[in-house]
Design a protein around this motif. Structure first.
Motif, PDB file in Angstrom:
ATOM      1  N   UNK A 358       0.796  -1.226   0.000  1.00  0.00           N
ATOM      2  CA  UNK A 358       0.000   0.000   0.000  1.00  0.00           C
ATOM      3  C   UNK A 358       0.836   1.287   0.000  1.00  0.00           C
ATOM      4  N   UNK A 359       1.943   1.382   0.764  1.00  0.00           N
ATOM      5  CA  UNK A 359       2.739   2.614   0.676  1.00  0.00           C
ATOM      6  C   UNK A 359       3.314   2.850  -0.714  1.00  0.00           C
ATOM      7  N   UNK A 360       3.642   1.753  -1.425  1.00  0.00           N
ATOM      8  CA  UNK A 360       4.179   1.890  -2.780  1.00  0.00           C
ATOM      9  C   UNK A 360       3.112   2.386  -3.741  1.00  0.00           C
ATOM     10  N   UNK A 361       1.879   1.919  -3.556  1.00  0.00           N
ATOM     11  CA  UNK A 361       0.771   2.404  -4.382  1.00  0.00           C
ATOM     12  C   UNK A 361       0.546   3.891  -4.126  1.00  0.00           C
ATOM     13  N   UNK A 362       0.499   4.271  -2.852  1.00  0.00           N
ATOM     14  CA  UNK A 362       0.283   5.679  -2.508  1.00  0.00           C
ATOM     15  C   UNK A 362       1.402   6.561  -3.041  1.00  0.00           C
ATOM     16  N   UNK A 363       2.631   6.046  -3.022  1.00  0.00           N
ATOM     17  CA  UNK A 363       3.767   6.819  -3.541  1.00  0.00           C
ATOM     18  C   UNK A 363       3.610   7.094  -5.030  1.00  0.00           C
ATOM     19  N   UNK A 364       3.050   6.141  -5.777  1.00  0.00           N
ATOM     20  CA  UNK A 364       2.826   6.341  -7.205  1.00  0.00           C
ATOM     21  C   UNK A 364       1.741   7.390  -7.434  1.00  0.00           C
ATOM     22  N   UNK A 365       0.708   7.361  -6.630  1.00  0.00           N
ATOM     23  CA  UNK A 365      -0.355   8.363  -6.740  1.00  0.00           C
ATOM     24  C   UNK A 365       0.213   9.767  -6.570  1.00  0.00           C
ATOM     25  N   UNK A 366       1.032   9.944  -5.537  1.00  0.00           N
ATOM     26  CA  UNK A 366       1.582  11.271  -5.265  1.00  0.00           C
ATOM     27  C   UNK A 366       2.612  11.680  -6.312  1.00  0.00           C
ATOM     28  N   UNK A 367       3.504  10.754  -6.687  1.00  0.00           N
ATOM     29  CA  UNK A 367       4.599  11.074  -7.612  1.00  0.00           C
ATOM     30  C   UNK A 367       4.075  11.554  -8.958  1.00  0.00           C
ATOM     31  N   UNK A 368       2.993  10.954  -9.424  1.00  0.00           N
ATOM     32  CA  UNK A 368       2.463  11.286 -10.746  1.00  0.00           C
ATOM     33  C   UNK A 368       1.349  12.324 -10.691  1.00  0.00           C
ATOM     34  N   UNK A 369       1.114  12.920  -9.523  1.00  0.00           N
ATOM     35  CA  UNK A 369       0.128  13.988  -9.413  1.00  0.00           C
ATOM     36  C   UNK A 369      -1.283  13.520  -9.698  1.00  0.00           C
ATOM     37  N   UNK A 370      -1.627  12.331  -9.180  1.00  0.00           N
ATOM     38  CA  UNK A 370      -2.940  11.734  -9.405  1.00  0.00           C
ATOM     39  C   UNK A 370      -3.842  11.835  -8.185  1.00  0.00           C
ATOM     40  N   UNK A 371      -3.350  12.492  -7.147  1.00  0.00           N
ATOM     41  CA  UNK A 371      -4.096  12.620  -5.902  1.00  0.00           C
ATOM     42  C   UNK A 371      -3.161  12.916  -4.759  1.00  0.00           C
ATOM     43  N   UNK A 372      -3.498  12.394  -3.571  1.00  0.00           N
ATOM     44  CA  UNK A 372      -2.762  12.709  -2.351  1.00  0.00           C
ATOM     45  C   UNK A 372      -2.405  11.420  -1.619  1.00  0.00           C
ATOM     46  N   UNK A 373      -1.187  11.349  -1.121  1.00  0.00           N
ATOM     47  CA  UNK A 373      -0.743  10.276  -0.228  1.00  0.00           C
ATOM     48  C   UNK A 373      -0.777  10.829   1.195  1.00  0.00           C
ATOM     49  N   UNK A 374      -1.670  10.281   2.032  1.00  0.00           N
ATOM     50  CA  UNK A 374      -1.791  10.768   3.409  1.00  0.00           C
ATOM     51  C   UNK A 374      -0.675  10.250   4.311  1.00  0.00           C
ATOM     52  N   UNK A 375       0.096   9.265   3.848  1.00  0.00           N
ATOM     53  CA  UNK A 375       1.272   8.739   4.551  1.00  0.00           C
ATOM     54  C   UNK A 375       0.939   8.227   5.947  1.00  0.00           C
ATOM     55  N   UNK A 376      -0.253   7.690   6.076  1.00  0.00           N
ATOM     56  CA  UNK A 376      -0.665   7.060   7.318  1.00  0.00           C
ATOM     57  C   UNK A 376      -1.803   6.107   7.007  1.00  0.00           C
ATOM     58  N   UNK A 377      -1.974   5.103   7.840  1.00  0.00           N
ATOM     59  CA  UNK A 377      -3.105   4.184   7.669  1.00  0.00           C
ATOM     60  C   UNK A 377      -4.311   4.620   8.489  1.00  0.00           C
ATOM     61  N   UNK A 378      -4.095   5.574   9.390  1.00  0.00           N
ATOM     62  CA  UNK A 378      -5.163   6.004  10.300  1.00  0.00           C
ATOM     63  C   UNK A 378      -5.249   7.533  10.319  1.00  0.00           C
TER      64      UNK A 378
END
Length: 423
Positions: A358-378
């Motif tokens: 999941x952190x790797x997926x979120x990193x791709x979202x943020x890197x490519x400007x497709x949304x926001x990575x909240x960098x937390x599970x909670x």
């Protein structure tokens, strides 16, 4: 027509894309045998496919992983990751190898398409006695793990002006390999016990490079660029999510008429035991916004511990193929399949997850400007609300998503994987 074995671990997120692939290939006239855990027998046979169960340690129930007392003692990070790889992917190898050998002994004229973490074909590929399929294609339902001078699993390492980007990436990849050494050592022991004569590469690389070809369920523009990837690695797009012909829309379905933004939130089909992690903070945080929140729980509605706000609608299950076209924002704990389905439907993403990939997926979202990575599970309700308001107003994010949706639409993964397996 080809005779194809399709194998995946009994993990919902790893298996479902392979089942969609199996149905698609069967529809093209290929003879398919699905190999996975016994609890999925009905899913396979109801699709009209032949089923062969794994046994022993390979036949586990992924719904119970969160209740493993040993795993519950661990915090997200290296210890949990090594534990998961050892128990979910390495320990099943002997039983997976046995069932594969049984099928090939019955008919050696068979191809193999496996999930990248179904490792039953590794022993003979690494020199152990036994039969090998005519050709082996590994399908990755998770972000590409392959190390590169251009990136790491989590993206290019941030560097300062004048710093060597490639050297920084190499160092980070080496550090990740060292972190995963316990799983690597365990894998080596298991493979040697089966008679292998070759040394397996670094775990995250070998599951991609040892098969004859690797088909990664993603596209350029979501995955990180790797200019040094071998020619055997192919980004093939994502398989359709499939429909649910027996699903009936809830009474409130007509409210999703475009009169105000629709925000979808889900914790997926497995990591949904504690809805206070993401679903409930989202319901609370967005309660006063002029949006309609649709929570797809993946479990019974009574599992919610908070009252449902007036602007929210809740269901145990809603097919993504009908829900995502109505959505303006997708909030997720970072499951790779759902995240990419949303982007392919033109929907920006807010991701919140710290375990598995999941952190790797979120990193791709943020890197490519497709949304926001909240960098937390909670995340807190306030953090979700702030991110949602940002994404809903950000024209650049929405434009990035629209452009990438066109890339997804240009791919035909079923045809590409069929071409890879038949050579």
């Amino acid at each position: 027509m080809a005779k194809i074995i399709i194998a995946a671990p009994p993990i919902t997120g790893e298996l479902l894309p392979l089942l969609r692939l199996a149905r698609g290939l069967a529809g093209r006239g290929h003879q398919i045998t699905v190999v996975t855990g016994s609890r999925f027998r009905a899913d396979v046979e109801n699709a009209g496919l032949a089923f062969t169960p794994v046994t022993g340690l390979a036949d586990f129930d992924d719904r119970l992983v969160g209740e493993d007392p040993e795993r519950m003692k661990l915090t997200p990070g290296p210890d949990m990751l090594n534990y998961d790889w050892k128990h979910a992917f390495v320990d099943p190898i002997p039983d997976q190898h046995a069932v594969l050998q049984h099928l090939l002994e019955q008919d050696p004229d068979q191809y193999l398409i496996s999930n990248v973490v179904w490792l039953g074909a590794l022993p003979t590929a690494m020199g152990a006695p036994g039969l090998r399929p005519r050709r082996w294609v590994a399908v990755s339902a998770v972000p590409l793990t392959l190390s590169s001078d251009d990136t790491t699993f989590f993206g290019p390492v941030p560097v300062g002006p004048g710093d060597d980007q490639k050297a920084a990436n190499r160092a980070a990849n080496a550090q990740f390999a060292t972190m995963m050494q316990p799983a690597q050592d365990h894998l080596g022991e298991v493979l040697r016990s089966l008679g292998t004569t070759k040394t397996f590469p670094t775990f995250s690389d070998g599951i991609i490079t040892v098969p004859d070809a690797a088909a990664v369920l993603t596209v350029p523009g979501f995955e990180f660029e790797r200019g040094d990837a071998p020619d055997s690695v192919h980004l093939v797009g994502i398989l359709p999510s499939g429909s649910a012909p027996d699903w009936n829309p809830p009474a409130w379905w007509a409210e999703l008429d475009g009169s105000r933004p629709v925000v979808v939130v889900t914790q997926g089909t497995v990591a949904n035991r504690d809805l206070s992690e993401l679903v409930e903070p989202t319901l609370t945080g967005l309660a006063d916004l002029d949006v309609t929140v649709v929570a797809a729980l993946g479990r019974e509605v009574d599992a919610l511990s908070i009252p449902v706000p007036a602007n929210a609608r809740v269901a145990e299950f809603i097919p993504f193929d009908v829900l995502l076209p109505k959505a303006d924002l997708y909030i997720t704990n970072g499951g790779n399949g759902g995240t990419q389905q949303a982007i392919a439907a033109g929907v920006p993403v807010i991701a919140a997850g710290l375990t598995e990939d999941k952190p790797a997926v979120a990193a791709r979202v943020a890197h490519h400007g497709l949304g926001v990575d909240l960098q937390t599970a909670t995340p807190t309700p306030e953090a979700v609300a702030t991110a949602a308001q940002l994404v809903l107003k950000d024209d650049q994010i929405r434009d990035n998503v629209r452009k990438l949706a066109q890339v997804y639409a240009a791919h035909d993964p079923l045809s590409e994987i069929e071409r890879l397996i038949l050579g």
